[in-house]
Scaffold this active site. Sequence first.
Site, PDB file in Angstrom:
ATOM      1  N   GLY A 144      51.362  66.067  73.258  1.00  0.00           N
ATOM      2  CA  GLY A 144      51.042  67.494  73.388  1.00  0.00           C
ATOM      3  C   GLY A 144      49.566  67.842  73.304  1.00  0.00           C
ATOM      4  N   ASN A 154      47.514  68.078  75.833  1.00  0.00           N
ATOM      5  CA  ASN A 154      47.240  69.057  76.903  1.00  0.00           C
ATOM      6  C   ASN A 154      47.805  70.429  76.554  1.00  0.00           C
ATOM      7  OD1 ASN A 154      45.780  67.960  79.376  1.00  0.00           O
ATOM      8  ND2 ASN A 154      47.227  66.306  78.904  1.00  0.00           N
ATOM      9  N   MET A 193      58.291  63.897  80.595  1.00  0.00           N
ATOM     10  CA  MET A 193      58.690  62.623  81.197  1.00  0.00           C
ATOM     11  C   MET A 193      60.088  62.650  81.810  1.00  0.00           C
ATOM     12  SD  MET A 193      55.998  60.857  80.796  1.00  0.00           S
ATOM     13  CE  MET A 193      56.458  59.153  81.069  1.00  0.00           C
ATOM     14  N   ARG A 194      60.402  63.721  82.522  1.00  0.00           N
ATOM     15  CA  ARG A 194      61.687  63.783  83.230  1.00  0.00           C
ATOM     16  C   ARG A 194      61.429  64.133  84.690  1.00  0.00           C
ATOM     17  NH1 ARG A 194      65.344  61.143  81.203  1.00  0.00           N
ATOM     18  NH2 ARG A 194      66.882  62.232  82.458  1.00  0.00           N
ATOM     19  N   ILE A 195      62.166  63.488  85.552  1.00  0.00           N
ATOM     20  CA  ILE A 195      62.113  63.851  86.970  1.00  0.00           C
ATOM     21  C   ILE A 195      63.140  64.953  87.188  1.00  0.00           C
ATOM     22  CG2 ILE A 195      62.553  63.023  89.315  1.00  0.00           C
ATOM     23  CD1 ILE A 195      61.571  60.263  88.321  1.00  0.00           C
ATOM     24  N   ASN A 218      51.654  70.347  87.398  1.00  0.00           N
ATOM     25  CA  ASN A 218      51.723  69.109  86.625  1.00  0.00           C
ATOM     26  C   ASN A 218      50.322  68.508  86.524  1.00  0.00           C
ATOM     27  OD1 ASN A 218      52.963  66.853  85.293  1.00  0.00           O
ATOM     28  ND2 ASN A 218      52.734  65.680  87.185  1.00  0.00           N
ATOM     29  N   HIS A 232      48.301  64.780  86.077  1.00  0.00           N
ATOM     30  CA  HIS A 232      48.498  63.337  86.174  1.00  0.00           C
ATOM     31  C   HIS A 232      47.154  62.651  85.934  1.00  0.00           C
ATOM     32  CE1 HIS A 232      50.533  59.689  87.436  1.00  0.00           C
ATOM     33  NE2 HIS A 232      49.437  59.391  88.108  1.00  0.00           N
ATOM     34  N   GLU A 243      41.060  65.802  81.236  1.00  0.00           N
ATOM     35  CA  GLU A 243      42.317  66.555  81.397  1.00  0.00           C
ATOM     36  C   GLU A 243      42.275  67.844  80.604  1.00  0.00           C
ATOM     37  OE1 GLU A 243      46.070  64.454  81.015  1.00  0.00           O
ATOM     38  OE2 GLU A 243      45.065  62.542  81.270  1.00  0.00           O
TER      39      GLU A 243
HETATM   40  C1  GRF Z   1      48.554  62.928  79.979  1.00  0.00           C
HETATM   41  O1  GRF Z   1      47.738  61.822  80.233  1.00  0.00           O
HETATM   42  C2  GRF Z   1      49.058  63.528  81.257  1.00  0.00           C
HETATM   43  O2  GRF Z   1      48.154  63.438  82.317  1.00  0.00           O
HETATM   44  C3  GRF Z   1      50.269  62.686  81.557  1.00  0.00           C
HETATM   45  O3  GRF Z   1      50.859  62.438  80.303  1.00  0.00           O
HETATM   46  C4  GRF Z   1      49.867  62.519  79.295  1.00  0.00           C
HETATM   47  C5  GRF Z   1      50.323  63.550  78.315  1.00  0.00           C
HETATM   48  O4  GRF Z   1      49.510  63.610  77.174  1.00  0.00           O
HETATM   49  N1  GRF Z   1      51.149  63.346  82.492  1.00  0.00           N
HETATM   50  P1  GRF Z   1      49.673  64.773  76.135  1.00  0.00           P
HETATM   51  O5  GRF Z   1      51.148  64.782  75.686  1.00  0.00           O
HETATM   52  O6  GRF Z   1      49.308  66.072  76.812  1.00  0.00           O
HETATM   53  O7  GRF Z   1      48.758  64.451  75.008  1.00  0.00           O
END
Ligand code: GRF
Length: 203
Positions: free
Chosen positions: A15, A17, A93-95, A110, A112, A177
């Site tokens: 978490g 981000n 982490m789900r499609i 999203n 990445h 990010e």
């Molecule tokens: C980040 O690197 C994001 O780009 C990827 O998963 C990671 C999530 O990190 N999709 P966090 O949970 O936001 O710390």
Amino acid sequence: MVQRVRTAVLISGRGSNLAALADACRAVDYPAKIVLVISNRADASGLETARERDLPARIIPHKNFASREEFDAALDEELRQADVSLVCEAGFMRIHSEWFVRRWEGRILNIHPSLLPAFPGIRVHEQALAAGVKVSGCTVHFLTPELDSGPIIAQAAVPVLPDDTPETLGARVLAEEHKLYPEALKLVAAGKARLASGRAVLY
Ligand code: GRF
């Protein structure tokens, strides 16, 4: 007074981000506010981040549902009940089912940790180091049914250094990010970036 767009953040883990987005939302002129955090995992440490910041959080364990569609229907219901207009996936982490992605098309973002279209999927920094690229970075894009391949809203680049490990490169990318995601959400929430004819259009 800015009109703040009601935004949900979907997480599965750390978490960081989410924290960056929540911190950006504190600015008086930021055009979005987080009204809901949803995790598909009860042990996601990002739930603590939500609690610390007084953000309403729900746990919807995907394992409780027989199919991807049923899980997505429960997710959709929560988002609608909270009157959410935008969704940010942050380490979720789900499609999703195609149904869900189409329903939220142009309203779900999203992040990445690579310069897409390079290195989609998992073990991203391992992929980058194995390929020998000299620059990597991160991408915020609109979600589409195809994994990590939606229209790009914003990107940030970092150098790949000769002695990098997946961890050191990952940390350098993650710092970017945390700046990029709030900028990208700001563009979308303020109506300065939108999905049009399958592309992200920036004004
Ligand atoms: C980040 O690197 C994001 O780009 C990827 O998963 C990671 C999530 O990190 N999709 P966090 O949970 O936001 O710390």
